[in-house]
Motif scaffolding. Sequence first.
Motif, PDB file in Angstrom:
ATOM      1  N   GLU A   1     -21.748   6.738   5.326  1.00 12.23           N
ATOM      2  CA  GLU A   1     -21.668   5.293   5.544  1.00 12.23           C
ATOM      3  C   GLU A   1     -22.009   4.506   4.283  1.00 12.23           C
ATOM      4  OE1 GLU A   1     -23.730   4.048   9.078  1.00 12.23           O
ATOM      5  OE2 GLU A   1     -22.087   4.794  10.311  1.00 12.23           O
ATOM      6  N   LEU A   2     -22.823   5.121   3.391  1.00 15.79           N
ATOM      7  CA  LEU A   2     -23.163   4.419   2.155  1.00 15.79           C
ATOM      8  C   LEU A   2     -21.912   4.160   1.333  1.00 15.79           C
ATOM      9  CD1 LEU A   2     -26.420   6.322   1.216  1.00 15.79           C
ATOM     10  CD2 LEU A   2     -26.230   3.968   1.970  1.00 15.79           C
TER      11      LEU A   2
ATOM     12  N   GLY B   1       0.851  -1.190   0.000  1.00 17.42           N
ATOM     13  CA  GLY B   1       0.000   0.000   0.000  1.00 17.42           C
ATOM     14  C   GLY B   1       0.876   1.224   0.000  1.00 17.42           C
ATOM     15  N   ARG B   2       0.350   2.241  -0.653  1.00 22.70           N
ATOM     16  CA  ARG B   2       1.152   3.439  -0.795  1.00 22.70           C
ATOM     17  C   ARG B   2       1.162   4.244   0.489  1.00 22.70           C
ATOM     18  NH1 ARG B   2      -2.270   4.880  -5.811  1.00 22.70           N
ATOM     19  NH2 ARG B   2      -3.598   3.588  -4.544  1.00 22.70           N
ATOM     20  N   SER B   3       2.162   5.043   0.593  1.00 20.87           N
ATOM     21  CA  SER B   3       2.210   5.961   1.716  1.00 20.87           C
ATOM     22  C   SER B   3       1.053   6.931   1.558  1.00 20.87           C
ATOM     23  CB  SER B   3       3.542   6.698   1.675  1.00 20.87           C
ATOM     24  OG  SER B   3       3.359   8.029   2.036  1.00 20.87           O
ATOM     25  N   PHE B   4       0.373   7.267   2.642  1.00 23.17           N
ATOM     26  CA  PHE B   4      -0.863   8.017   2.444  1.00 23.17           C
ATOM     27  C   PHE B   4      -0.671   9.475   2.070  1.00 23.17           C
ATOM     28  CE2 PHE B   4      -0.302   8.831   6.870  1.00 23.17           C
ATOM     29  CZ  PHE B   4      -0.282   7.616   7.548  1.00 23.17           C
TER      30      PHE B   4
ATOM     31  N   TRP C   1     -27.813   0.426   0.207  1.00 23.77           N
ATOM     32  CA  TRP C   1     -27.871   1.339  -0.942  1.00 23.77           C
ATOM     33  C   TRP C   1     -29.270   1.369  -1.524  1.00 23.77           C
ATOM     34  CZ3 TRP C   1     -23.558  -2.346  -1.540  1.00 23.77           C
ATOM     35  CH2 TRP C   1     -22.395  -1.868  -0.924  1.00 23.77           C
TER      36      TRP C   1
ATOM     37  N   SER D   1     -25.521   9.970   3.318  1.00 19.66           N
ATOM     38  CA  SER D   1     -24.758   9.487   4.467  1.00 19.66           C
ATOM     39  C   SER D   1     -23.414   8.914   4.027  1.00 19.66           C
ATOM     40  CB  SER D   1     -25.572   8.413   5.181  1.00 19.66           C
ATOM     41  OG  SER D   1     -24.707   7.592   5.917  1.00 19.66           O
TER      42      SER D   1
ATOM     43  N   GLU E   1     -18.785   4.234   2.644  1.00 17.47           N
ATOM     44  CA  GLU E   1     -17.869   3.414   3.430  1.00 17.47           C
ATOM     45  C   GLU E   1     -18.249   1.942   3.329  1.00 17.47           C
ATOM     46  OE1 GLU E   1     -16.847   6.940   6.633  1.00 17.47           O
ATOM     47  OE2 GLU E   1     -18.114   5.277   7.244  1.00 17.47           O
ATOM     48  N   ALA E   2     -19.570   1.687   3.276  1.00 11.70           N
ATOM     49  CA  ALA E   2     -20.023   0.305   3.144  1.00 11.70           C
ATOM     50  C   ALA E   2     -19.517  -0.281   1.830  1.00 11.70           C
ATOM     51  CB  ALA E   2     -21.544   0.243   3.202  1.00 11.70           C
ATOM     52  N   SER E   3     -19.486   0.541   0.803  1.00 12.89           N
ATOM     53  CA  SER E   3     -18.999   0.056  -0.486  1.00 12.89           C
ATOM     54  C   SER E   3     -17.517  -0.266  -0.410  1.00 12.89           C
ATOM     55  CB  SER E   3     -19.277   1.106  -1.554  1.00 12.89           C
ATOM     56  OG  SER E   3     -18.564   0.826  -2.708  1.00 12.89           O
ATOM     57  N   ARG E   4     -16.762   0.608   0.239  1.00 15.55           N
ATOM     58  CA  ARG E   4     -15.329   0.336   0.357  1.00 15.55           C
ATOM     59  C   ARG E   4     -15.082  -0.889   1.222  1.00 15.55           C
ATOM     60  NH1 ARG E   4     -13.351   5.741   2.543  1.00 15.55           N
ATOM     61  NH2 ARG E   4     -11.327   4.734   2.670  1.00 15.55           N
ATOM     62  N   ALA E   5     -15.891  -1.027   2.287  1.00 12.00           N
ATOM     63  CA  ALA E   5     -15.726  -2.200   3.150  1.00 12.00           C
ATOM     64  C   ALA E   5     -16.130  -3.473   2.420  1.00 12.00           C
ATOM     65  CB  ALA E   5     -16.544  -2.035   4.427  1.00 12.00           C
TER      66      ALA E   5
ATOM     67  N   GLN F   1     -10.614  -1.058   0.956  1.00  9.30           N
ATOM     68  CA  GLN F   1     -11.105  -2.102   0.041  1.00  9.30           C
ATOM     69  C   GLN F   1     -10.129  -3.262  -0.110  1.00  9.30           C
ATOM     70  OE1 GLN F   1     -10.663   1.101  -0.707  1.00  9.30           O
ATOM     71  NE2 GLN F   1      -9.629   1.395  -2.668  1.00  9.30           N
TER      72      GLN F   1
ATOM     73  N   GLY G   1     -13.308  -0.343  -4.990  1.00 10.30           N
ATOM     74  CA  GLY G   1     -12.374   0.782  -5.044  1.00 10.30           C
ATOM     75  C   GLY G   1     -13.105   2.086  -5.286  1.00 10.30           C
ATOM     76  N   TRP G   2     -12.330   3.161  -5.423  1.00 12.86           N
ATOM     77  CA  TRP G   2     -12.920   4.491  -5.553  1.00 12.86           C
ATOM     78  C   TRP G   2     -13.833   4.577  -6.775  1.00 12.86           C
ATOM     79  CZ3 TRP G   2     -12.795   8.338  -9.265  1.00 12.86           C
ATOM     80  CH2 TRP G   2     -13.275   9.577  -8.857  1.00 12.86           C
TER      81      TRP G   2
ATOM     82  N   PHE H   1     -22.766  -1.462   9.384  1.00 14.97           N
ATOM     83  CA  PHE H   1     -22.802  -0.102   9.922  1.00 14.97           C
ATOM     84  C   PHE H   1     -24.015   0.102  10.802  1.00 14.97           C
ATOM     85  CE2 PHE H   1     -20.042   0.059   6.356  1.00 14.97           C
ATOM     86  CZ  PHE H   1     -19.102   1.030   6.664  1.00 14.97           C
TER      87      PHE H   1
ATOM     88  N   GLY I   1       4.305   5.030   8.019  1.00 16.47           N
ATOM     89  CA  GLY I   1       3.317   5.871   7.340  1.00 16.47           C
ATOM     90  C   GLY I   1       2.568   5.153   6.245  1.00 16.47           C
TER      91      GLY I   1
ATOM     92  N   LYS J   1     -11.144  13.674   2.851  1.00 16.90           N
ATOM     93  CA  LYS J   1     -10.363  14.474   3.776  1.00 16.90           C
ATOM     94  C   LYS J   1      -9.168  15.034   3.028  1.00 16.90           C
ATOM     95  CE  LYS J   1     -11.768  12.090   7.966  1.00 16.90           C
ATOM     96  NZ  LYS J   1     -12.222  10.747   7.594  1.00 16.90           N
TER      97      LYS J   1
END
Lengths: 577, 362
Positions: A472-473, A8-11, B95, A470, A475-479, B81, A483-484, B89, B75, A401
Amino acid sequence: MQTATLQGRSFAFEKWLPSLLMLGLLAYLVLVPLVILLVSSVKPTGMPLDPGWTLDHFAETYSDPAFYRMAGTTFIFAIGSAMGALTIGILMAWLVERTDLPARGFVRVMILLPMATPPVLLAIAWVMLASPRTGFFNEILSPLMGEGRHLFDIFSMQGMIFVESLSLAPTTFLILSPAFRNMDPNLEEAARTSGAGIFTMIRRVMLPVLFPSLLAATGLLLMFGLLVFDIPGTLGMPVGIFVLSSQIVYLVNDAPGGLAEYGPISAMAVFFLVILLMITWGYRRATRNASRYVTMTGKSFRIRPYKLRRWKAPAVTFVSLYFFFATIAPIAILIWTSLMPYQAGVSLDMIPKMTMANHMAFFANSRAMSAAQNSVIIGGLAATIVALLSVLVSWLVIRSKAPGRNLIDLLSFLPLAIPGTMIGVALTYVYLTLGSLPIYGTIWIIVIAYVTTYIAFGTRTTHNVMLQLSPELEEASRASGAGWFRTMRRVVVPLTLPAIVAVWIWVVSHCLRELSSALLLQGFDNKTVPVLLWGYWTGGEPNKASAVGLWLILAMIILVSAWQILSARGRLVGVKA
Amino acid sequence: MLDIENLRVEYISASARHLAVDDISLSVKDGEFFTLLGPSGCGKTTTLRCIAGLETPQGGRISIDGNPVFDATSGKAMPTQKRDISMVFQSYAIWPNMSVAENVGFPLEVKGMRRAERRRIVDRTLEMVGLTSQADRPATMLSGGQQQRVALARAVIKEAKVLLLDEPLSNLDAKLREQMRAELRDLQRNVGTTSIYVTHDQDEALSLSDRIAVMHGGKVIEVGTPHDLYLKPRNLFTAQFIGEAQLFPCRPLERVGDGFLVETSFGKILAKVNTDLGGEATHVFVRPEHTEFVDPSSNACNVLSGRIVSTVFSGKHVEYDVETTCNQRLSVSASSANLRTPGDEVSLRLPPDNAVLLAGTA
Ligand SMILES: Nc1ncnc2c1ncn2[C@@H]1O[C@H](COP(=O)(O)OP(=O)(O)OP(=O)(O)O)[C@@H](O)[C@H]1O
Ligand SMILES: [Mg+2]
């Protein structure tokens, strides 16, 4: 397994990349024109890449009393029309949302008609209705007034303010009616049960609650008033009443020396830019906390409408008069004129001479058709880009963020303070000097101008929707492992689709009616319908202008209705016209 | 299975910095049902979101099944994902633009599974949560309990190593919550995934968990099985947060057999839990439901006499407020089979086996 390394990349990098891309794009769209405008104001020739530096343009402009007269005229016009639009808008919003005015739902639908009427057409129609000699109202009233005298002169400051107020009233109504609607009636009732009369109630209870919305509406109206070209261009220019926008158009297109005087134009623009930025700043401050004051308790309440009683007749008259002046009369006179073979007043004698020739000509004329085609292509492209960009900007600003998101927000909002004429002038500089991108005089330069102009509106709307979505909608997809890109495609975009489509339609409809940038950026083959119409009008062909205008209004009505339906479904509040 | 070391999350707002998670270390075993329990605002959700990768901590390390997913010193953070987790949640996050089957099948869709095969697994999972008949309805038309099951099915279908649940039952009404609690436990047993469960409801935590971490103010106060945390808590906060406990300050006296004798304001008490504290004990408590009414003539130890001041009847139990002869108020919870009324003279016994010693400041 403890030795396994973390993939994983450095953030830090991941965080900055999207922000940098978006900032770069927005800076290109928004900052480059502004900076070039500033640079050109200190160049002797007024062209940003030419050699030398000078402050002469500023010295000249700011020592000229004519400049201050023009600035004064602009402010009087802006303040006057803001007050006019506020008066009409507040009254209408209150009558529709809080009283027992008959046919309130009908008024809500009808308010779309003036929105669908491009301001330039409203102004043209009012010339036909109230020009001193041939205006319809003046003609029918002339027996009362006596020879050579007339009641109305639309070619005046009062005329300009009057027409601009009519044209801005629906915007005011749309901003204020949610505030009136969401106001908890308990507040009103509590005030009245504690013995307060209606004026005390308005002053102590309603005004404080509505204040943020009122402030926001006022800021926006002032900005529009300072920016608008169409109405002062149509009604003021012919008699030498110049506001900033019309002055710029005049200096570019009809400069006395024959060559556009970019130096003085830029110097002048800087002054207004500073003022507009100040208003924008105030507007942002006012709207940031707006939702805190509007009482959206979530508990449902039934609004007990205020009983108008003996004020019902005056209220109905007021609303009817507004619609008569803002739509019925203007559209009627446009229809009449479009059916006439030449400019002629309304009279029974002319009825046999009615002809569809002007309408036929519009569809038969290849120039007109290519203008229509340009308008559609420009509108479609600009709207698509604005809609996509708005979702991305809102997502970055509200959701992520990402660092620099406040700057992104600011940059996407800034164009609200830049007049279409200034964007027109600035883009002229950019693409005349940047020879590498030969888009000057093509539809592409207008697409860029419109994307810049309307990104501010687009992001405001998508911000609202993103706030309702919301987190969470996502975040639920990422969980779930998405991916983005997939999260955007399967969750964010489908859920914001009504708003995206609403933005799209709004931008298309505004591209279809926008005049000032298109006028300044017109070249050989990028004429739009409003530019064509403006050409007919200033070239003394009002009948053709009316015919084109009517078709434009029809297209606008369809688009605006679709926008309203979708907005209501997307539960957007406070969208502006 | 899941290892958290020195996790630290700080929120910096305009006015102040706030340590939401303050140096937490946890180690969860394979297949364990592990609960984070604590009062509102103690950092449970924040901890869970760090495990999921939805929050970036300022310090610490997290690894799942031996694979590091977060390390503050280098870091590096694995994006959500890519982590081998799934999550339920608090708001369910169903959805609304997808049907029930689409919602549940989404993690498989992401893995690139073919439609037909996906449908087969979705149907099986929906059957497990009893939603077969709802498969093709829009997800928004479900009731709260059904949405909850969809969220659960969607999390389970991913077959991730770690299942994260953030107060999944808190939006349900009391009856449904009881029922879902049992279903959740069964489901977890069947699937056998390691689960991290967040709640502020002690009943839920006690009845579901293999182990519980009690959290307070961003710190883990105590980790243990429900049994241990209830019967022999080591910490004053745990004693009061899980179950009811009236703590009495005490002074340690001497070891007596397998117990320890302490002096309280109402006399000497023999305690047999946490006697290893010995001379360090500062408090002693006996839970109201462990306190017994005894025959006044009994001469066993730890017997006090007093008078009932008030009663609260709640069906199953009756709560008595008793004032002892030395003016100490005690509460006693007894079965409703045998009702007593205010004013009755009674004798109470604090069983030494249930008298717990604690050390610390209340
Ligand atoms: N985004 C944020 N910004 C600032 N402070 C936050 C943020 N999120 C949480 N906090 C603070 O961190 C602390 C822990 O929050 P967290 O959500 O983890 O609590 P919790 O234990 O889940 O509580 P609850 O049971 O109420 O859900 C709280 O004091 C909260 O105010
Ligand atoms: Mg929480």
